[in-house]
Design a protein around this motif. Structure first.
Motif, PDB file in Angstrom:
ATOM      1  N   ARG A 171      10.460 -13.131 -18.302  1.00 22.46           N
ATOM      2  CA  ARG A 171      10.954 -13.539 -16.977  1.00 22.46           C
ATOM      3  C   ARG A 171      10.408 -12.626 -15.882  1.00 22.46           C
ATOM      4  N   ARG A 172      10.353 -11.346 -16.155  1.00 25.66           N
ATOM      5  CA  ARG A 172       9.814 -10.402 -15.173  1.00 25.66           C
ATOM      6  C   ARG A 172       8.305 -10.611 -14.988  1.00 25.66           C
ATOM      7  N   ALA A 173       7.615 -10.856 -16.086  1.00 30.12           N
ATOM      8  CA  ALA A 173       6.161 -11.064 -16.004  1.00 30.12           C
ATOM      9  C   ALA A 173       5.822 -12.278 -15.154  1.00 30.12           C
ATOM     10  N   ASN A 174       6.640 -13.328 -15.256  1.00 33.02           N
ATOM     11  CA  ASN A 174       6.407 -14.521 -14.438  1.00 33.02           C
ATOM     12  C   ASN A 174       6.450 -14.190 -12.956  1.00 33.02           C
ATOM     13  N   VAL A 175       7.380 -13.337 -12.571  1.00 36.46           N
ATOM     14  CA  VAL A 175       7.514 -12.968 -11.156  1.00 36.46           C
ATOM     15  C   VAL A 175       6.262 -12.246 -10.671  1.00 36.46           C
ATOM     16  N   ASP A 209       7.747 -20.354 -19.265  1.00 38.78           N
ATOM     17  CA  ASP A 209       6.324 -20.666 -19.084  1.00 38.78           C
ATOM     18  C   ASP A 209       5.485 -19.840 -20.065  1.00 38.78           C
ATOM     19  N   ALA A 210       5.903 -19.892 -21.340  1.00 40.71           N
ATOM     20  CA  ALA A 210       5.308 -19.038 -22.379  1.00 40.71           C
ATOM     21  C   ALA A 210       4.576 -19.889 -23.413  1.00 40.71           C
ATOM     22  N   THR A 211       3.450 -19.383 -23.871  1.00 42.71           N
ATOM     23  CA  THR A 211       2.632 -20.060 -24.880  1.00 42.71           C
ATOM     24  C   THR A 211       2.809 -19.362 -26.221  1.00 42.71           C
ATOM     25  N   TRP A 212       3.170 -20.133 -27.246  1.00 40.59           N
ATOM     26  CA  TRP A 212       3.405 -19.580 -28.583  1.00 40.59           C
ATOM     27  C   TRP A 212       2.110 -19.550 -29.387  1.00 40.59           C
ATOM     28  N   GLY A 250      -1.259  -9.715 -11.327  1.00 39.30           N
ATOM     29  CA  GLY A 250      -1.322 -11.165 -11.195  1.00 39.30           C
ATOM     30  C   GLY A 250      -2.527 -11.746 -11.902  1.00 39.30           C
ATOM     31  N   GLY A 251      -2.288 -12.753 -12.733  1.00 37.70           N
ATOM     32  CA  GLY A 251      -3.361 -13.399 -13.467  1.00 37.70           C
ATOM     33  C   GLY A 251      -3.648 -12.794 -14.824  1.00 37.70           C
ATOM     34  N   ARG A 252      -3.081 -11.626 -15.128  1.00 37.74           N
ATOM     35  CA  ARG A 252      -3.327 -11.014 -16.446  1.00 37.74           C
ATOM     36  C   ARG A 252      -2.573 -11.759 -17.538  1.00 37.74           C
ATOM     37  N   GLN A 253      -3.145 -11.707 -18.733  1.00 39.18           N
ATOM     38  CA  GLN A 253      -2.564 -12.367 -19.892  1.00 39.18           C
ATOM     39  C   GLN A 253      -1.694 -11.346 -20.629  1.00 39.18           C
ATOM     40  N   LEU A 254      -0.377 -11.593 -20.653  1.00 45.12           N
ATOM     41  CA  LEU A 254       0.565 -10.702 -21.329  1.00 45.12           C
ATOM     42  C   LEU A 254       0.971 -11.296 -22.663  1.00 45.12           C
ATOM     43  N   GLY A 255       0.744 -10.555 -23.737  1.00 46.76           N
ATOM     44  CA  GLY A 255       1.212 -10.970 -25.055  1.00 46.76           C
ATOM     45  C   GLY A 255       2.487 -10.230 -25.404  1.00 46.76           C
ATOM     46  N   ILE A 256       3.480 -10.956 -25.861  1.00 50.03           N
ATOM     47  CA  ILE A 256       4.761 -10.352 -26.241  1.00 50.03           C
ATOM     48  C   ILE A 256       4.927 -10.522 -27.743  1.00 50.03           C
ATOM     49  N   LEU A 257       5.033  -9.411 -28.439  1.00 46.08           N
ATOM     50  CA  LEU A 257       5.236  -9.426 -29.886  1.00 46.08           C
ATOM     51  C   LEU A 257       6.724  -9.236 -30.152  1.00 46.08           C
ATOM     52  N   GLY A 258       7.411 -10.317 -30.477  1.00 49.87           N
ATOM     53  CA  GLY A 258       8.858 -10.297 -30.662  1.00 49.87           C
ATOM     54  C   GLY A 258       9.538 -10.911 -29.448  1.00 49.87           C
ATOM     55  N   MET A 259       9.972 -12.168 -29.583  1.00 52.09           N
ATOM     56  CA  MET A 259      10.507 -12.893 -28.424  1.00 52.09           C
ATOM     57  C   MET A 259      12.012 -13.100 -28.564  1.00 52.09           C
ATOM     58  N   THR A 303      19.330  -4.968 -22.990  1.00 51.97           N
ATOM     59  CA  THR A 303      18.225  -5.915 -22.836  1.00 51.97           C
ATOM     60  C   THR A 303      17.515  -5.751 -21.500  1.00 51.97           C
ATOM     61  N   GLU A 304      18.273  -5.825 -20.416  1.00 54.71           N
ATOM     62  CA  GLU A 304      17.666  -5.779 -19.085  1.00 54.71           C
ATOM     63  C   GLU A 304      17.067  -4.406 -18.788  1.00 54.71           C
ATOM     64  N   ASP A 305      17.748  -3.345 -19.240  1.00 54.81           N
ATOM     65  CA  ASP A 305      17.241  -1.986 -19.003  1.00 54.81           C
ATOM     66  C   ASP A 305      15.893  -1.785 -19.690  1.00 54.81           C
ATOM     67  N   THR A 306      15.791  -2.240 -20.938  1.00 56.22           N
ATOM     68  CA  THR A 306      14.547  -2.063 -21.686  1.00 56.22           C
ATOM     69  C   THR A 306      13.431  -2.909 -21.092  1.00 56.22           C
ATOM     70  N   ALA A 307      13.757  -4.131 -20.683  1.00 57.81           N
ATOM     71  CA  ALA A 307      12.739  -4.989 -20.057  1.00 57.81           C
ATOM     72  C   ALA A 307      12.238  -4.373 -18.755  1.00 57.81           C
ATOM     73  N   ASP A 308      13.141  -3.752 -17.989  1.00 54.83           N
ATOM     74  CA  ASP A 308      12.706  -3.049 -16.779  1.00 54.83           C
ATOM     75  C   ASP A 308      11.682  -1.965 -17.126  1.00 54.83           C
ATOM     76  N   MET A 309      11.944  -1.228 -18.223  1.00 60.08           N
ATOM     77  CA  MET A 309      11.052  -0.142 -18.603  1.00 60.08           C
ATOM     78  C   MET A 309       9.690  -0.667 -19.054  1.00 60.08           C
ATOM     79  N   VAL A 310       9.669  -1.820 -19.700  1.00 61.75           N
ATOM     80  CA  VAL A 310       8.383  -2.424 -20.078  1.00 61.75           C
ATOM     81  C   VAL A 310       7.523  -2.640 -18.832  1.00 61.75           C
ATOM     82  N   LEU A 311       8.128  -3.235 -17.807  1.00 63.13           N
ATOM     83  CA  LEU A 311       7.356  -3.477 -16.579  1.00 63.13           C
ATOM     84  C   LEU A 311       6.975  -2.165 -15.899  1.00 63.13           C
ATOM     85  N   ALA A 312       7.868  -1.174 -15.960  1.00 69.40           N
ATOM     86  CA  ALA A 312       7.537   0.123 -15.370  1.00 69.40           C
ATOM     87  C   ALA A 312       6.321   0.737 -16.055  1.00 69.40           C
ATOM     88  N   LEU A 313       6.267   0.642 -17.376  1.00 69.61           N
ATOM     89  CA  LEU A 313       5.134   1.202 -18.119  1.00 69.61           C
ATOM     90  C   LEU A 313       3.854   0.407 -17.852  1.00 69.61           C
TER      91      LEU A 313
END
Length: 336
Positions: free
Chosen positions: A175-179, A201-204, A157-166, A113-123
């Protein structure tokens, strides 16, 4: 389905066949516990070789590169009782057919989980800040010095991130996007508990279409199932802003890759960061040639720690199953 002992012989003689090379510490532990056949050269097995392995094994340990369908399970014979998948995703396995034939399937959820989330932010960073372009310029000795208008990317900062599959990974991405100061939106089969939503702090969004039209970045964190195949098709991709970025570390089949390639080429979508592809390692040459795309060779879970933990889960599932109990990470058709 009740689970009985898979063999009358001691656990140490349980025949386990592993299709790909695993971390040395995992291979050594498997060899200590079971009668284990390892992959000597890490070569992807052919269909016939997979069937032969299934006939000879009490337990098969495949990975994402091993596609096993109903016809192959018909040929496996009576000995195979457990497919202990090395990985969380099981879309390469016909889970329903296995269940019908009395073959149990386990996987390794939650490990990467954490490894893949790190890669999302890296990309996200790589695409929005144009990091590969800068690296190529430096490595090619083409850099002529700093300029106020060169290599301009975009601020997160300030960008709108959509996550498909929560699920686990989607929430870790949030959590990383919030930071980073991004605004988190998500579309999921089921809405999260209000407390989790507040914590992230996520909007559905009940409507995927409406969410896609509003976000600056979309992160695909949904599994590949019949319901998610080409979920991001040409029509939905056209809903996105021309400045939007697509990130996929989940499964390539969720996106219509040809449609995405066309839109990236024409500027209808600004960029993409892809770690998975619709046709496995056969990458569309037109996609490979695009300067606004970052392509990685399925590296999302590729950490030493993650690979070892995956192997430990495989071993644990086999040991529990060998003792006549359901594997802790049993996969059922109803879960997909």
């Amino acid at each position: 389905m009740p689970v009985g002992p898979v063999t009358d012989t001691p656990r140490s003689r349980l025949k386990v066949i592993v299709t790909r090379r695993l971390p040395e510490v995992i291979e050594a532990r498997m060899s200590e516990l079971f009668d284990t056949t390892l992959s000597p050269d890490d070569r992807k097995l052919s269909r016939d070789e997979l069937v032969e392995a299934m006939r000879a094994a009490d337990v098969l340990v495949p990975s994402v590169t091993d596609r096993i369908d109903a016809a192959m399970m018909d040929e496996a014979g009576p000995r195979l009782k457990l497919i202990a998948n090395y990985g969380a995703g099981v879309d390469h396995l016909d889970v329903t057919a296995a269940r019908q034939r009395g073959i149990h399937i386990s996987n390794t959820p939650g490990v990467v989980t954490e490894d893949t989330a790190d890669m999302v932010l890296a990309l996200i960073l790589a695409v929005t800040r144009r990091i590969p372009e800068g690296m190529a310029e430096m490595q090619g000795a083409r850099w002529k010095g700093w300029s106020p208008t060169s290599h301009l990317g975009g601020r997160l900062g300030g960008r709108q991130l959509g996550i498909l599959g929560m699920g686990r990974i989607g929430q870790a991405v949030a959590r990383r996007a919030n930071v980073f100061g991004m605004k988190v939106h998500y579309h999921n089969r089921h809405r999260l508990h209000s407390g989790i939503e507040a914590d992230l702090d996520a909007t559905w969004w009940d409507s995927l279409d409406q969410m896609l039209a509003r976000v600056d970045i979309i992160s695909i964190n949904a599994p590949h199932t019949p319901a998610t195949f080409h979920l991001l098709n040409a029509r939905r991709l056209k809903l996105m802003k021309p400045s939007a970025v697509v990130i996929n570390t989940s499964r390539g089949e969720v996106i219509d890759e040809n449609a995405l390639t066309r839109m990236l080429r024409t500027g209808e979508i600004a960029g993409a960061g892809l770690d998975v592809f619709e046709h496995g390692h056969e990458i569309n040459p037109r996609l490979r040639a695009l300067p606004n795309v970052v392509l990685l060779p399925h590296m999302g879970s590729a950490t030493v720690e993650g690979r070892i933990e995956m192997g430990e889960k495989v071993i644990y599932n086999i040991r529990i199953f060998a003792d006549g109990m359901p594997p802790p990470d049993l996969v059922l058709p109803s879960m997909l």
